[in-house]
Design a protein around this motif. Sequence first.
Motif, PDB file in Angstrom:
ATOM      1  N   PHE A   1       0.845  -1.189   0.000  1.00 32.27           N
ATOM      2  CA  PHE A   1       0.000   0.000   0.000  1.00 32.27           C
ATOM      3  C   PHE A   1       0.878   1.235   0.000  1.00 32.27           C
ATOM      4  CE2 PHE A   1       1.194  -0.575   4.223  1.00 32.27           C
ATOM      5  CZ  PHE A   1       0.790   0.464   5.050  1.00 32.27           C
ATOM      6  N   ALA A   2       0.255   2.429   0.022  1.00 30.95           N
ATOM      7  CA  ALA A   2       0.986   3.682  -0.157  1.00 30.95           C
ATOM      8  C   ALA A   2       0.451   4.730   0.800  1.00 30.95           C
ATOM      9  CB  ALA A   2       0.877   4.174  -1.600  1.00 30.95           C
ATOM     10  N   SER A   3       1.133   5.852   0.831  1.00 33.00           N
ATOM     11  CA  SER A   3       0.737   6.982   1.661  1.00 33.00           C
ATOM     12  C   SER A   3      -0.148   7.927   0.856  1.00 33.00           C
ATOM     13  CB  SER A   3       1.968   7.728   2.177  1.00 33.00           C
ATOM     14  OG  SER A   3       2.691   8.296   1.083  1.00 33.00           O
ATOM     15  N   ARG A   4      -0.737   8.868   1.538  1.00 31.77           N
ATOM     16  CA  ARG A   4      -1.557   9.871   0.856  1.00 31.77           C
ATOM     17  C   ARG A   4      -0.649  10.845   0.088  1.00 31.77           C
ATOM     18  NH1 ARG A   4      -6.833   9.835   2.100  1.00 31.77           N
ATOM     19  NH2 ARG A   4      -7.475   8.688   3.967  1.00 31.77           N
ATOM     20  N   GLY A   5      -1.172  11.361  -1.016  1.00 31.04           N
ATOM     21  CA  GLY A   5      -0.403  12.295  -1.818  1.00 31.04           C
ATOM     22  C   GLY A   5       0.362  11.665  -2.947  1.00 31.04           C
ATOM     23  N   VAL A   6       0.144  10.372  -3.227  1.00 29.34           N
ATOM     24  CA  VAL A   6       0.846   9.730  -4.336  1.00 29.34           C
ATOM     25  C   VAL A   6       0.259  10.213  -5.663  1.00 29.34           C
ATOM     26  CG1 VAL A   6       1.511   7.682  -3.051  1.00 29.34           C
ATOM     27  CG2 VAL A   6      -0.713   7.748  -4.162  1.00 29.34           C
ATOM     28  N   THR A   7       1.078  10.224  -6.681  1.00 34.60           N
ATOM     29  CA  THR A   7       0.666  10.681  -8.001  1.00 34.60           C
ATOM     30  C   THR A   7       0.034   9.522  -8.785  1.00 34.60           C
ATOM     31  OG1 THR A   7       2.866  10.225  -8.894  1.00 34.60           O
ATOM     32  CG2 THR A   7       2.465  12.416  -7.988  1.00 34.60           C
ATOM     33  N   ALA A   8      -0.419   9.832 -10.002  1.00 35.11           N
ATOM     34  CA  ALA A   8      -1.033   8.803 -10.844  1.00 35.11           C
ATOM     35  C   ALA A   8      -0.022   7.730 -11.239  1.00 35.11           C
ATOM     36  CB  ALA A   8      -1.642   9.451 -12.088  1.00 35.11           C
ATOM     37  N   SER A   9       1.205   8.143 -11.521  1.00 34.52           N
ATOM     38  CA  SER A   9       2.242   7.163 -11.861  1.00 34.52           C
ATOM     39  C   SER A   9       2.544   6.246 -10.684  1.00 34.52           C
ATOM     40  CB  SER A   9       3.512   7.891 -12.307  1.00 34.52           C
ATOM     41  OG  SER A   9       4.553   6.977 -12.572  1.00 34.52           O
ATOM     42  N   ASP A  10       2.519   6.796  -9.465  1.00 34.94           N
ATOM     43  CA  ASP A  10       2.762   5.974  -8.279  1.00 34.94           C
ATOM     44  C   ASP A  10       1.633   4.964  -8.071  1.00 34.94           C
ATOM     45  OD1 ASP A  10       4.920   7.634  -8.050  1.00 34.94           O
ATOM     46  OD2 ASP A  10       4.044   8.886  -6.460  1.00 34.94           O
ATOM     47  N   ARG A  11       0.402   5.372  -8.323  1.00 32.71           N
ATOM     48  CA  ARG A  11      -0.725   4.445  -8.174  1.00 32.71           C
ATOM     49  C   ARG A  11      -0.646   3.319  -9.205  1.00 32.71           C
ATOM     50  NH1 ARG A  11      -3.606   9.352  -7.520  1.00 32.71           N
ATOM     51  NH2 ARG A  11      -4.370   9.204  -9.681  1.00 32.71           N
ATOM     52  N   HIS A  12      -0.203   3.629 -10.417  1.00 35.30           N
ATOM     53  CA  HIS A  12      -0.048   2.586 -11.426  1.00 35.30           C
ATOM     54  C   HIS A  12       1.061   1.614 -11.034  1.00 35.30           C
ATOM     55  CE1 HIS A  12      -1.928   5.404 -14.694  1.00 35.30           C
ATOM     56  NE2 HIS A  12      -2.792   4.999 -13.784  1.00 35.30           N
ATOM     57  N   LEU A  13       2.147   2.110 -10.474  1.00 31.56           N
ATOM     58  CA  LEU A  13       3.209   1.235  -9.991  1.00 31.56           C
ATOM     59  C   LEU A  13       2.707   0.363  -8.850  1.00 31.56           C
ATOM     60  CD1 LEU A  13       6.174   0.310  -9.942  1.00 31.56           C
ATOM     61  CD2 LEU A  13       6.659   2.236  -8.419  1.00 31.56           C
ATOM     62  N   LEU A  14       1.905   0.928  -7.966  1.00 28.89           N
ATOM     63  CA  LEU A  14       1.338   0.155  -6.859  1.00 28.89           C
ATOM     64  C   LEU A  14       0.453  -0.971  -7.383  1.00 28.89           C
ATOM     65  CD1 LEU A  14       1.129   0.149  -3.703  1.00 28.89           C
ATOM     66  CD2 LEU A  14      -0.954   1.484  -3.972  1.00 28.89           C
ATOM     67  N   ARG A  15      -0.334  -0.681  -8.392  1.00 23.67           N
ATOM     68  CA  ARG A  15      -1.193  -1.713  -8.982  1.00 23.67           C
ATOM     69  C   ARG A  15      -0.373  -2.803  -9.658  1.00 23.67           C
ATOM     70  NH1 ARG A  15      -4.762   0.462 -13.744  1.00 23.67           N
ATOM     71  NH2 ARG A  15      -2.637   0.555 -14.596  1.00 23.67           N
ATOM     72  N   ASP A  16       0.725  -2.420 -10.320  1.00 26.70           N
ATOM     73  CA  ASP A  16       1.580  -3.418 -10.973  1.00 26.70           C
ATOM     74  C   ASP A  16       2.240  -4.332  -9.948  1.00 26.70           C
ATOM     75  OD1 ASP A  16       0.867  -2.277 -13.342  1.00 26.70           O
ATOM     76  OD2 ASP A  16       2.743  -1.163 -13.619  1.00 26.70           O
ATOM     77  N   LEU A  17       2.649  -3.783  -8.816  1.00 30.56           N
ATOM     78  CA  LEU A  17       3.266  -4.608  -7.773  1.00 30.56           C
ATOM     79  C   LEU A  17       2.258  -5.582  -7.188  1.00 30.56           C
ATOM     80  CD1 LEU A  17       5.486  -1.982  -5.896  1.00 30.56           C
ATOM     81  CD2 LEU A  17       6.249  -3.783  -7.448  1.00 30.56           C
ATOM     82  N   ARG A  18       1.039  -5.150  -6.991  1.00 35.55           N
ATOM     83  CA  ARG A  18       0.013  -6.057  -6.482  1.00 35.55           C
ATOM     84  C   ARG A  18      -0.308  -7.157  -7.483  1.00 35.55           C
ATOM     85  NH1 ARG A  18      -4.081  -1.398  -4.028  1.00 35.55           N
ATOM     86  NH2 ARG A  18      -2.853  -0.944  -2.135  1.00 35.55           N
ATOM     87  N   THR A  19      -0.279  -6.809  -8.762  1.00 32.32           N
ATOM     88  CA  THR A  19      -0.518  -7.821  -9.788  1.00 32.32           C
ATOM     89  C   THR A  19       0.640  -8.806  -9.870  1.00 32.32           C
ATOM     90  OG1 THR A  19      -1.779  -6.182 -11.048  1.00 32.32           O
ATOM     91  CG2 THR A  19      -1.082  -8.156 -12.219  1.00 32.32           C
ATOM     92  N   LEU A  20       1.846  -8.314  -9.666  1.00 29.69           N
ATOM     93  CA  LEU A  20       3.030  -9.156  -9.760  1.00 29.69           C
ATOM     94  C   LEU A  20       3.126 -10.134  -8.601  1.00 29.69           C
ATOM     95  CD1 LEU A  20       5.695  -9.708 -11.319  1.00 29.69           C
ATOM     96  CD2 LEU A  20       6.758  -7.964  -9.888  1.00 29.69           C
ATOM     97  N   LEU A  21       2.723  -9.712  -7.423  1.00 30.28           N
ATOM     98  CA  LEU A  21       2.828 -10.542  -6.215  1.00 30.28           C
ATOM     99  C   LEU A  21       1.475 -11.166  -5.928  1.00 30.28           C
ATOM    100  CD1 LEU A  21       4.926  -8.111  -3.976  1.00 30.28           C
ATOM    101  CD2 LEU A  21       5.749  -9.861  -5.563  1.00 30.28           C
ATOM    102  N   ALA A  22       1.379 -12.488  -6.139  1.00 29.33           N
ATOM    103  CA  ALA A  22       0.108 -13.176  -5.896  1.00 29.33           C
ATOM    104  C   ALA A  22      -0.212 -13.277  -4.407  1.00 29.33           C
ATOM    105  CB  ALA A  22       0.155 -14.573  -6.512  1.00 29.33           C
ATOM    106  N   HIS A  23       0.788 -13.188  -3.549  1.00 28.65           N
ATOM    107  CA  HIS A  23       0.576 -13.307  -2.100  1.00 28.65           C
ATOM    108  C   HIS A  23       0.480 -11.934  -1.429  1.00 28.65           C
ATOM    109  CE1 HIS A  23       4.839 -12.786  -2.826  1.00 28.65           C
ATOM    110  NE2 HIS A  23       5.057 -12.527  -1.552  1.00 28.65           N
ATOM    111  N   SER A  24       0.130 -10.906  -2.195  1.00 30.50           N
ATOM    112  CA  SER A  24       0.042  -9.554  -1.642  1.00 30.50           C
ATOM    113  C   SER A  24      -1.354  -9.288  -1.117  1.00 30.50           C
ATOM    114  CB  SER A  24       0.404  -8.518  -2.710  1.00 30.50           C
ATOM    115  OG  SER A  24      -0.512  -8.567  -3.789  1.00 30.50           O
TER     116      SER A  24
END
Length: 281
Positions: free
Chosen positions: A27-50
């Motif tokens: 997860f992330a902190s408040r104030g993240v940008t759109a690019s940061d949210r896309h990176l967060l989504r990619d990490l969750r997709t990459l890690l099946a145990h997330s």
Amino acid sequence: VDPAGFLDLQGLKAPKTQTNIQNVLVFASRGVTASDRHLLRDLRTLLAHSRAENKLDAKKGITDTVKSICELKGCNGCIFLENRKRKDLYMWVSKTDCGPSAKLLVQNVHTMDELQMTGNCIKGSRPLLHFDNAFQTIPHLRLLKNLFIQIFGTPKGAAHSRPFVDHIVCFFWLDNRIWFRNYQICEEEVNHKTNRSLLEIGPRFVLNPIRIFAGSFGGPVIYVNKHYVSPNSVRAEARKRQRKAQIGPKEVRPKIQSDDPTADLFRRASAEEASQAASAR
């Protein structure tokens, strides 16, 4: 590296009981940008145990708050993205039970949607982990290697995971930074021989280590990167160079010598000469 279990390329059924339980809270902190949210989504997709969680207000401190959230979610690992000034993205990678933890600066982020690579993999498949030779010789990289294996390695039989290994996650050490890449493992039979190749999937980013702590999100400092320069210092130096370029050095204009012979005839009289002319009248 086969994280937390041996490879099972032929078996299609996951084991009924899971001995190695590894859950990672991403997860992330408040104030993240759109690019940061896309990176967060990619990490969750990459890690099946997330596991996912809402944004956290990082101004009040994250040490105790993140630990309590991980306990409620049943997670023993954590990836926390912290954005400052909507410019600088930091990544915390930690084992929440007893540590260690690492704080890294994320640079050169390119998400899956941005890259649009031809590589692809099954969602939830387990990745192979590849590390550069530097992760075997440099002491602090050996510690980061063990930490990344427990965080990015999907255990065998984990929930929401598939019993397939069709992509590889690579960590390279170059220019005092860690380069992250994700590739698909392609197999093709040519003349009764199996040829294997790699196609990049994404995301791709660079991690600049800052500090490594013995505890979870704090504690005694194990390693400090002497080559690290904060983004604020980099921007300040850039502003100084820009101001110097705009102002520039002072130009000294040379004196122009006139060759006119009548230049002395039309000179301005001094105050003494003016007073003498007035008394003569």
